[in-house]
Write a protein that holds these residues in place. Structure first.
Motif, short mmCIF file in Angstrom:
data_model
loop_
_atom_site.label_atom_id
_atom_site.label_comp_id
_atom_site.label_asym_id
_atom_site.label_seq_id
_atom_site.Cartn_x
_atom_site.Cartn_y
_atom_site.Cartn_z
N ALA A 59 13.65 -63.17 -30.32
CA ALA A 59 12.55 -63.01 -30.41
C ALA A 59 11.56 -64.22 -30.50
O ALA A 59 11.93 -64.89 -31.41
N ILE A 60 10.44 -64.31 -30.08
CA ILE A 60 9.52 -65.13 -30.26
C ILE A 60 8.12 -64.71 -30.51
O ILE A 60 7.56 -64.96 -31.27
N THR B 219 13.86 -73.21 -36.44
CA THR B 219 12.72 -72.89 -36.62
C THR B 219 12.45 -72.32 -38.32
O THR B 219 13.27 -71.54 -38.65
#
Ligand code: FNR
Length: 344
Positions: free
Chosen positions: A64-65, A214
């Motif tokens: 997922a981004i 991230t």
């Protein structure tokens, strides 16, 4: 501009800005041991495995981004093109924006026409009611739904939530939805305690989403303009290696929970290490986003094919024909990692 859309743009921009400040995903403390008599040829190696119960042809996928603004919809289209060209599975970013404002649904819907036959995962936060989850799945004709746990992110996010009663809702969603549900973190790492709770509640698929890639607390700290920075929140969490080893240590109590590993995955060696430590498949977000921004769709396709070759090559060196055989190979852990795992 819609505030929620603006946040989507900011997340991408800040994630890319912080990309080079990578912290450790812990995998450097895991050493693979080559076979001296591999008794295998490269073309015998099969990369196929499963993700949320579906067969996938490569053991890693686009996690997922994004989506939900003009800029991020364009990025999503390019990710969907790369997924279609390489056969990789793909998760979209949180669709909550498209539930609040149907105008943003079109950007997500379009992805299914670009990647018609691929495995696609919908994505929402853990607190959404059933009708939202059903709508998110319908929006992209999803093969499965990712539900994310992101307490650290919400607590640092200037406009974030401050109440986190999720478990009963997750159980209800899993019971009522007609697609598989995968519970994921977003970079704090799933603890063995959480995994046991999920297993006890009959969940089957979990993305461990460890730290080392991230870092959403860091991203939200960058957005706390004029507010005190909660920098200590960025240092918390289990690394990708630690979450995997924690899960492996408590394997018997996890009743066959299928693990996705993610968090700071940058190369084929990282992928193979995660598979050796027990993951069924590996999710990659930040690195794919970085390559896409830097080298475009063709560059991303090239990178994905390089990764496939890299994984195949390493599997051959370890003497493994299949992803499940990888789990039987031995690794050497650094003293530090071994010590940490003893405490998990
Ligand atoms: C994410 N991630 C994410 N996860 C999720 O479940 N829903 C989301 O909407 C988002 N949004 C998002 C935006 C951006 C810009 C990035 C880079 C990442 C988190 C992602 O799926 C993953 O869990 C973490 O990023 C850790 O993996 P990497 O990036 O270290 O490979």
């Amino acid at each position: 501009m819609n505030l929620h859309s603006h946040r989507k743009d900011e997340h991408v921009m800040i994630a890319e800005k912080l990309y080079r400040k990578k912290s450790s995903n812990g995998l450097e403390g895991v050493r693979l041991i080559p076979a001296n008599l591999p008794e295998i040829s490269l073309d015998e190696v099969s990369l196929s495995t499963t993700l949320a119960g579906k067969k996938i042809e490569a053991p890693f996928f686009i996690n997922a981004i994004t989506g939900g603004s003009e800029t991020t919809d364009r990025l999503n289209e390019k990710l969907a093109m790369a997924a279609a060209a390489t056969g990789l599975a793909m998760a979209v970013g949180s669709q909550s924006i498209a539930l609040k404002d149907p105008a943003f649904a079109r950007g997500f819907e379009r992805l299914r026409s670009i990647n018609q036959d691929g495995i696609m995962l919908a994505n929402l936060g853990a607190g959404h009611p059933l009708k939202n989850a059903e709508q998110a799945v319908r929006m992209i004709s999803a093969d499965a739904l990712e539900l994310h746990l992101n307490a650290a992110q919400e607590l640092v996010m200037p406009e974030g939530d401050s109440s986190f009663y999720w478990l009963d809702n997750l159980v209800e969603l899993k019971k009522c939805l007609n697609v598989p549900v995968l519970i994921k973190e977003v970079g704090s790492g799933m603890t063995p305690q959480t995994l046991k709770i999920l297993a006890e509640n009959n969940f089957s698929y979990v993305d461990l989403a460890g730290s080392g890639g991230t870092n959403f607390a860091a991203i939200e700290n960058e957005r706390r303009k004029g507010k005190e920075t909660l920098s200590f929140m960025q240092e918390l969490g289990l690394t990708t290696a630690e979450t995997l080893l924690g899960a492996r240590k408590h394997e018997r109590e996890l009743h066959g929970l299928a693990l996705t590993a993610s968090g700071g995955i940058r190369n084929a060696e990282d992928i193979v290490k995660c598979l050796v430590l027990g993951a069924e498949n590996v999710g990659i977000s930040g690195m794919f986003l970085h390559v896409l921004i830097k080298d475009g769709t063709d560059g991303l396709i090239e990178r994905i094919e390089e990764l496939k070759l890299g994984v195949r090559t390493l599997m051959a060196l370890l003497g493994c024909r299949t992803v499940s055989e990888l789990k039987k190979t031995q690794v050497i852990l650094s003293g530090e990692l071994k010590n940490t795992v003893e405490q998990l």
